[in-house]
Design a protein around this motif. Sequence first.
Motif: not given
Lengths: 376, 300
Positions: A205-220
């Motif tokens: 995770t990055f500050v609690g956000i799961d890095l493996d989700t689609e939304s996290a990937k789009r955000g990154m």
Amino acid sequence: MANRIAEPPPPGAATPAPRASPIALLFKLGLPILAALLLIAIPSFLGDFRLGLAAKYLCLAFPAVAIVLIWGYGGILSLGQGIFFGLGGYMMAMFLKLEAAAQDNTGSALSQFYGSNLPDFMVWNSVEALPWWWLPFHHLWFTLGAIVIIPAVVAFALAYANFRKRVGGVYFSIITLALASIMAIVIIGQQGVTGGANGITDFKTFVGIDLDTESAKRGMYFTTVVLLLLSVLAGMFIIRSGFGKVLVAIRDREDRVRFSGYDPAMFKAFIFAVGAVISAIGGAMFTMQVGLASPSLVGIVPSIEMVIYAAVGGRLSLVGAVYGALIVGYAKTTFSENFAEHWFYFIGGLFILVTMFLPQGIAGLLDRFRASRDRN
Amino acid sequence: MTFDIFVMQAFNGLSLFTVLVLMALGLAIVFGLMGVINMAHGELMAMGAYTTYATAQLFAKFMPSFMGIYFLVGIVFAFAVTFIFGFLLERGLIRFLYQRPLDTMLATWGLSLVLQQVFRHLFGPKEVGVPTVSWLQGAWQVSGDIQLPLSRIFIVGLTLAVSVAVYLLLFKTRWGLRIRAVTQNRAMSGAAGINTERVDAMSFALGCGLAGIAGSSFTMLASTGPVTGQQYIVDTFIVVVFGGVESLLGTFASAFLIGQMQSTLEYLLSGSMAKATILLLVIVALYFRPNGLFAAKVRR
């Protein structure tokens, strides 16, 4: 040409607006077109897997943009941009790894034994306590600050020391090459505290956000694009400022600038530090998105490869560097998927052909094309 | 450490020194005298090593009875192949880039990647070794604990012979005179009737040929793989820069110093960390002496 010199337009007469050719438009609107491509076109047309690849290439575009500033405008060929890319990447990796270790429940038995949660690779290498220089990377703000400040300070000190002694040109290139080699050797050699040849990986995770989700990937992805566009914008600002003019003057005639009372070492060291910061940001984003910080992105081979991204796009074109990174990165993936053994022929040939026939890269090619059209 | 270990350690340093010095002499001519950065120099060394290997294969297949002299023939072949390759390289690529030293680095780096892949195609991705000829097997038993392998003694002798030959060539022949004249003042040399382009091509070829000999002697020390050259390129550059780019004596001295320091430090640290430490020490030393140990005064 001769006509224009002989008959200057009478003052006040409106000069007919030159017919805007599509290529001229491409140059004028380089940044908006790039922004539209990266922010709208790529995310809407690519699937999640391809988007991840694009994000990876875009992270490598950061050092390419830095090399355009340092090499194209500063005249300093850095063959060690991987050092700064790696510094940023490893600092981000340390933060992510500590966060992953803190949540690791399977490690809690070990953590009671050792007193605190250790990253898994340290446990495997029977390192018993966290080294002191890992400790501050528990904190997000320290990490983010360090990603910007440490590469800047290191790069400035290194460059200023050398340029003040008038070590420049190919000598400086060789020194950066040696430093990249040293950094890779040390990372591989000190496996217990750096992860060794395998690198640091397996983040959660990055500050609690799961890095493996689609939304996290789009955000990154979008974070990367915005940071990249800001870097290009900052580069354009620097080039167009008075500082940029002096920098180009130093590149072309260093002695004359020195005799005019400027300190070239200061200017060159500053642009080198700016390049280091841009590269480090790219490295940090790379670590987050690819989930790996590895010595294979630090040593001499990747460091020199970063130069070819800038060279393909055009060493004087900040926007071109991004395209260069995308094109070469895409080619690399295509080759490794289909005919891996020919990759070296391709990239080697690219180095030779671009330096021999296209020293200004794709941007230079378009520019020449435009110039020939304007003449007709 | 005891005296015996010290002697063995020093001798190991000497073996590393021989490879470094042969590589660096070639590079010193190309880089120091001509100002050309050849990033493919390591691959030329590998080319020499592979040529020696190919010679060994040929002898084993067609003339097994002459196996004893294959290594000498291999050295000559290695020199010839790399010399010719260097000549063609200079004519075909390098000469177009004399005004752009930084671009030369990139183009020759590209060449080095291509050559690595060619080696992989021709000789396979695995490392290959050559048989040690019968008269170089065994060791010279100096005392109870000190053994000096004959093959390494031979390489040290070869290095000295090559170094002396290079010295004589540069300082005692007409050809060397022309090379030095072009180095010191290109325009005047041209005006004096020296064919500077030919001198460029021949000196570049000579530097490449020396890398070929380095590769030949390298086969006696270790096995050769496609990326062998790349592993030595940074060290070699550092040797040349540390020695003072225009000075062959400096190259010799700095190769000796770096070879000895590395083997001594390897005794104390691990091999790779020793290498990192030395590179770092040299970079710091270069800060205090930016022109290297033996800086020559040259008019540019």
